[in-house]
Design an enzyme around this catalytic site. Sequence first.
Site, mmCIF file in Angstrom:
data_model
loop_
_atom_site.group_PDB
_atom_site.id
_atom_site.type_symbol
_atom_site.label_atom_id
_atom_site.label_comp_id
_atom_site.label_asym_id
_atom_site.label_seq_id
_atom_site.Cartn_x
_atom_site.Cartn_y
_atom_site.Cartn_z
ATOM 1 C CD GLU A 199 -0.591 7.469 5.690
ATOM 2 O OE1 GLU A 199 0.636 7.574 5.877
ATOM 3 O OE2 GLU A 199 -1.031 6.394 5.313
ATOM 4 C CG ASP A 257 -2.041 1.262 0.953
ATOM 5 O OD1 ASP A 257 -2.307 1.676 0.143
ATOM 6 O OD2 ASP A 257 -2.075 1.878 2.087
ATOM 7 C CB SER A 258 0.353 4.849 -0.983
ATOM 8 O OG SER A 258 -1.107 4.833 0.090
ATOM 9 C CB CYS A 315 -9.628 5.047 0.327
ATOM 10 S SG CYS A 315 -7.912 5.302 0.967
ATOM 11 C CB CYS A 350 -3.112 0.790 -2.760
ATOM 12 S SG CYS A 350 -3.159 2.441 -3.102
ATOM 13 C CG HIS A 373 -5.336 5.115 4.170
ATOM 14 N ND1 HIS A 373 -4.795 4.689 3.342
ATOM 15 C CD2 HIS A 373 -4.319 5.612 5.114
ATOM 16 C CE1 HIS A 373 -3.355 4.793 3.256
ATOM 17 N NE2 HIS A 373 -3.050 5.527 4.439
HETATM 18 N N1 DGL Z 1 -4.957 3.519 0.848
HETATM 19 C C1 DGL Z 1 -5.006 3.892 -0.528
HETATM 20 C C2 DGL Z 1 -6.206 3.529 -1.070
HETATM 21 O O1 DGL Z 1 -6.831 2.523 -1.079
HETATM 22 C C3 DGL Z 1 -4.554 5.171 -1.106
HETATM 23 C C4 DGL Z 1 -4.131 6.073 -0.334
HETATM 24 C C5 DGL Z 1 -3.512 7.197 -0.600
HETATM 25 O O2 DGL Z 1 -2.260 6.961 -0.495
HETATM 26 O O3 DGL Z 1 -4.044 8.119 -1.072
HETATM 27 O O4 DGL Z 1 -6.442 3.950 -2.104
#
Ligand code: DGL
Length: 279
Positions: free
Chosen positions: A164, A16-17, A198, A79, A200
Amino acid sequence: MTNKYSMQPAPIGVFDSGFGGLSILREIRKELPQYDYIFLGDNARAPYGNRSFQLVYEFTLQAVKYLFSQGCHLVILACNTASAKALRSIQQRDLEGLDPNRRVLGVIRPTVEEIGHLTKSRNVGLFGTPGTVQSLSYDIEIGKMHPDIKVYSHACPMWVPLVENRESDGPGADYFVKKDVDALMSQCKEIDSIILGCTHYPLLYDKIKLYAPAGVNIIEQGPIVARSLKDYLKRHPEMEARCTRGGNCCYCTTEDASRFSPVASIFVNHTVEAHHVIL
Ligand code: DGL
């Protein structure tokens, strides 16, 4: 062609990012505790959500190459932004040259497969990063698989930074979650299911539930992706045989490991010791 990567069985790679993919990893490990995993978070360059297609693609390709170099035969892009902007190019353009026997899978397809069973009104909401929403990946995939479903999307550029920065329980999160839920629901009152597109966003689940109208399903991807991976490994015994079984997980981050570990521990509910890596 001599293979530049090890042919030995290896852990499953999860990328993931940033921290969000840990919400997917946690569910994968619940469903498939027997395998080993390497988690890679590109925290130094997160978030990806506002970045261009080209950059998300380049960063994701670097991450995939890193995980292949660690021996992984199977990599999950945990991600949505990377799945939306980089997966297809990597699968169709890069894998052949890297190693056609390795696999990279994303999180959008399994979610889209499941959504048909979850909505009754056939009006589905999607929260995602600006990158995921602008890519129209969900609209296109849902349109192909469930042409009777209408998708209403809303980008939430503040949600990843809130997570984050460990602000997901704070009043700032209440403000933005309420504002974004209202904006999505104002597009169509018949929405009965909302995809958290997402990885997150599960960290904001309680607040999303609080501000969404009662009875609307809030759909987290972790359990869906975990079940889909289990099914994939059942259907691909040749890949399953290349995944080591030890129940271990190694955590890697492009950020300073001492900054990554305390937050990662909150996501996975156990102490995480991470390694710093350079892509
Ligand atoms: N968690 C990531 C997603 O599912 C992206 C978060 C990001 O880096 O903007 O899209």
